[in-house]
Design an enzyme around this catalytic site. Structure first.
Site, mmCIF file in Angstrom:
data_model
loop_
_atom_site.group_PDB
_atom_site.id
_atom_site.type_symbol
_atom_site.label_atom_id
_atom_site.label_comp_id
_atom_site.label_asym_id
_atom_site.label_seq_id
_atom_site.Cartn_x
_atom_site.Cartn_y
_atom_site.Cartn_z
ATOM 1 N N ASP A 64 0.907 -1.223 -0.003
ATOM 2 C CA ASP A 64 -0.166 0.098 0.160
ATOM 3 C C ASP A 64 0.963 1.299 0.002
ATOM 4 O O ASP A 64 1.219 1.866 0.899
ATOM 5 C CB ASP A 64 -0.866 -0.269 1.054
ATOM 6 C CG ASP A 64 -1.962 1.218 1.262
ATOM 7 O OD1 ASP A 64 -2.012 1.721 0.257
ATOM 8 O OD2 ASP A 64 -2.568 1.459 2.487
ATOM 9 N N ASN A 110 10.404 -7.745 -8.343
ATOM 10 C CA ASN A 110 10.095 -6.288 -8.664
ATOM 11 C C ASN A 110 10.757 -5.075 -8.763
ATOM 12 O O ASN A 110 12.122 -5.138 -8.207
ATOM 13 C CB ASN A 110 8.994 -5.748 -7.704
ATOM 14 C CG ASN A 110 9.497 -4.701 -6.493
ATOM 15 O OD1 ASN A 110 9.614 -3.653 -6.818
ATOM 16 N ND2 ASN A 110 9.982 -5.505 -5.552
ATOM 17 N N PHE A 114 9.871 3.083 -6.608
ATOM 18 C CA PHE A 114 8.890 4.115 -5.861
ATOM 19 C C PHE A 114 8.007 4.969 -6.442
ATOM 20 O O PHE A 114 7.796 5.916 -6.454
ATOM 21 C CB PHE A 114 10.066 4.898 -5.160
ATOM 22 C CG PHE A 114 11.017 4.474 -4.205
ATOM 23 C CD1 PHE A 114 11.051 3.244 -3.536
ATOM 24 C CD2 PHE A 114 11.992 5.366 -3.590
ATOM 25 C CE1 PHE A 114 11.857 2.779 -2.559
ATOM 26 C CE2 PHE A 114 12.999 4.785 -2.635
ATOM 27 C CZ PHE A 114 12.827 3.605 -1.998
ATOM 28 N N SER A 174 16.094 -0.169 -1.140
ATOM 29 C CA SER A 174 15.597 -0.717 -2.422
ATOM 30 C C SER A 174 16.674 -0.619 -3.420
ATOM 31 O O SER A 174 17.444 0.465 -3.688
ATOM 32 C CB SER A 174 14.501 0.268 -2.906
ATOM 33 O OG SER A 174 14.135 -0.247 -3.971
ATOM 34 N N ASN A 176 15.972 -0.478 -6.525
ATOM 35 C CA ASN A 176 15.086 -0.251 -7.959
ATOM 36 C C ASN A 176 15.394 1.207 -7.963
ATOM 37 O O ASN A 176 14.756 2.071 -8.971
ATOM 38 C CB ASN A 176 13.818 -0.460 -7.915
ATOM 39 C CG ASN A 176 13.823 -1.978 -7.726
ATOM 40 O OD1 ASN A 176 14.467 -2.784 -8.532
ATOM 41 N ND2 ASN A 176 12.604 -2.551 -6.938
ATOM 42 N N THR A 177 16.017 1.958 -7.078
ATOM 43 C CA THR A 177 16.449 3.587 -7.296
ATOM 44 C C THR A 177 17.777 3.500 -7.580
ATOM 45 O O THR A 177 18.605 3.361 -6.338
ATOM 46 C CB THR A 177 15.750 4.387 -6.118
ATOM 47 O OG1 THR A 177 14.432 4.463 -6.149
ATOM 48 C CG2 THR A 177 16.263 5.702 -6.397
ATOM 49 N N LYS A 216 15.702 0.745 7.105
ATOM 50 C CA LYS A 216 15.679 -0.674 6.464
ATOM 51 C C LYS A 216 16.526 -0.967 5.671
ATOM 52 O O LYS A 216 16.944 -0.174 4.914
ATOM 53 C CB LYS A 216 14.039 -0.648 5.567
ATOM 54 C CG LYS A 216 14.014 -1.876 5.284
ATOM 55 C CD LYS A 216 12.498 -1.857 4.709
ATOM 56 C CE LYS A 216 12.139 -3.362 3.828
ATOM 57 N NZ LYS A 216 10.810 -3.356 3.527
ATOM 58 N N ASN A 245 15.157 -5.835 2.936
ATOM 59 C CA ASN A 245 14.633 -5.591 2.042
ATOM 60 C C ASN A 245 14.937 -6.749 0.896
ATOM 61 O O ASN A 245 15.378 -8.128 1.350
ATOM 62 C CB ASN A 245 15.147 -4.275 1.370
ATOM 63 C CG ASN A 245 14.127 -3.328 0.573
ATOM 64 O OD1 ASN A 245 13.232 -4.294 -0.166
ATOM 65 N ND2 ASN A 245 13.988 -2.044 0.788
#
Length: 342
Positions: A64, A110, A114, A174, A176-177, A216, A245
């Site tokens: 979410d 994934n 973000f 993450s 992915n950034t 995290k 993560n």
């Protein structure tokens, strides 16, 4: 019942299925239907970070992102729900496709990047809060914000979310950034955490409440890196750590058709790697800086392994997608069993 629902949802594109599932969950909540189909775990309060968690099982960030569904998700039995990752400005995230199910391995890859509607949108959603469990807000930086300006982005999110959150998570892990994981180490991490601690001290006076800040971290660290990160977290007096993560390795999914897709791998293949990081962290942090364990918790046994490694609370995500609300109860029962043995 959930297995039938999952079969239907898994026939759809993963990202569309994700959005449809949440929309249906939100509708069921508004119609007061969830209580008829979901049996929440028994109340099992846990005192941590100066708060009382109704039970030790939380939903990890990422499901979410914008705070649209946390009230409904809370009705499934979670003791705490973490929303986000949120950034100061809205951003679309990475190009599609960016979400892949590895069904045989019970895993997900994934590279969402973000994608979110920005912190101002999330704040307005959280003002509609009905969920009476613990609410965490996970914050990050925009993709186009330079590494040297990262603190400014995190401060914007911290300041805007502070009065509404029960705790704040600083996401520096993450994959992915671009460049984000560089913030986990050395002077970059020290500068970021000390800056956020300074903001926290100011905000605690302004709002007359201290909101814990957790960090995290990624699972892709060697022992030396874990020790270094732990020392910096302790030195900055952060309240806790969330470990871990997603991973950029592909251990356990070598035969999957999606093994070469870029992004973070989560789910069952992450179980042991995450648990090892928790154990190493606990050696450095002890009980003074509590750890929330997350990563591949797909069974009672996996939950207990995280607790034995030193985790004080647990979060689930990918295995929840595969197993549904029953996993919340299984993990909560495992925690109670573990506590009974101590």
């Amino acid at each position: 019942m959930y297995s039938l629902l999952r079969k239907c949802l898994f026939a759809l594109d993963p990202e569309y299925s994700h959005e449809l599932s949440l929309d249906c969950l939100g509708a069921a909540s508004r119609l007061n239907l969830l209580d008829k189909f979901v049996t929440a775990p028994a109340n099992n309060p846990v005192e941590l970070f100066g708060m009382t968690f109704p039970n030790p099982v939380g939903l990890a960030a990422g499901l979410d992102k914008n705070g649209d569904y946390f009230n409904a998700l809370g009705q499934l039995g979670f003791g705490f729900v973490e929303i986000g990752t949120i950034t100061p400005r809205p951003q679309a995230g990475n190009p599609k496709p960016r979400l892949f199910r590895l069904e045989e391995e019970k895993a997900i890859i994934n590279r969402m990047g973000f994608n979110n509607k920005g912190v101002d949108y999330l704040v307005e959603q959280v003002k509609k809060r009905q969920f009476d469990g613990i609410l965490g807000i996970n914050i990050g930086k925009n993709k186009d914000t330079a590494e040297e300006d990262a603190l400014s982005d995190y401060r914007i999110c911290l300041e805007k979310a502070y009065s509404l959150a029960d705790y704040i998570t600083v996401n520096i892990s993450s994959p992915n950034t671009p460049g984000l994981r560089d913030l986990q180490f050395g002077d970059n991490l020290k500068h970021l955490l000390e800056g956020l601690k300074e903001s926290q001290q100011q905000l605690s006076v302004q709002h007359d409440r201290k909101v814990p800040i957790l960090v995290k971290i990624a699972p892709d660290m060697d022992d030396e890196a874990v020790v270094s990160v732990a020392e910096t977290i302790k030195g900055a007096e952060m309240e806790g750590v969330i470990a871990t993560n997603t991973t950029i390795t592909r251990d356990g999914v070598e035969s999957s058709a999606f093994r070469d897709e870029a992004g973070g791998l989560s789910g069952s293949p992450l179980t042991d790697k995450s648990t090892e990081i928790i154990a190493k962290l606990y050696q450095e942090l002890g009980d003074d800086t509590p750890i929330i364990g997350v990563g591949g918790i797909d069974s009672a046994a996996a939950a207990i392994a995280k607790l034995e490694a030193g985790a004080k609370l647990l979060q689930i995500y990918s295995s929840f997608i595969y197993q549904g609300p029953q996993l919340i109860r299984d993990v909560a029962d495992a925690y109670q069993s573990f506590q009974g043995r101590k």
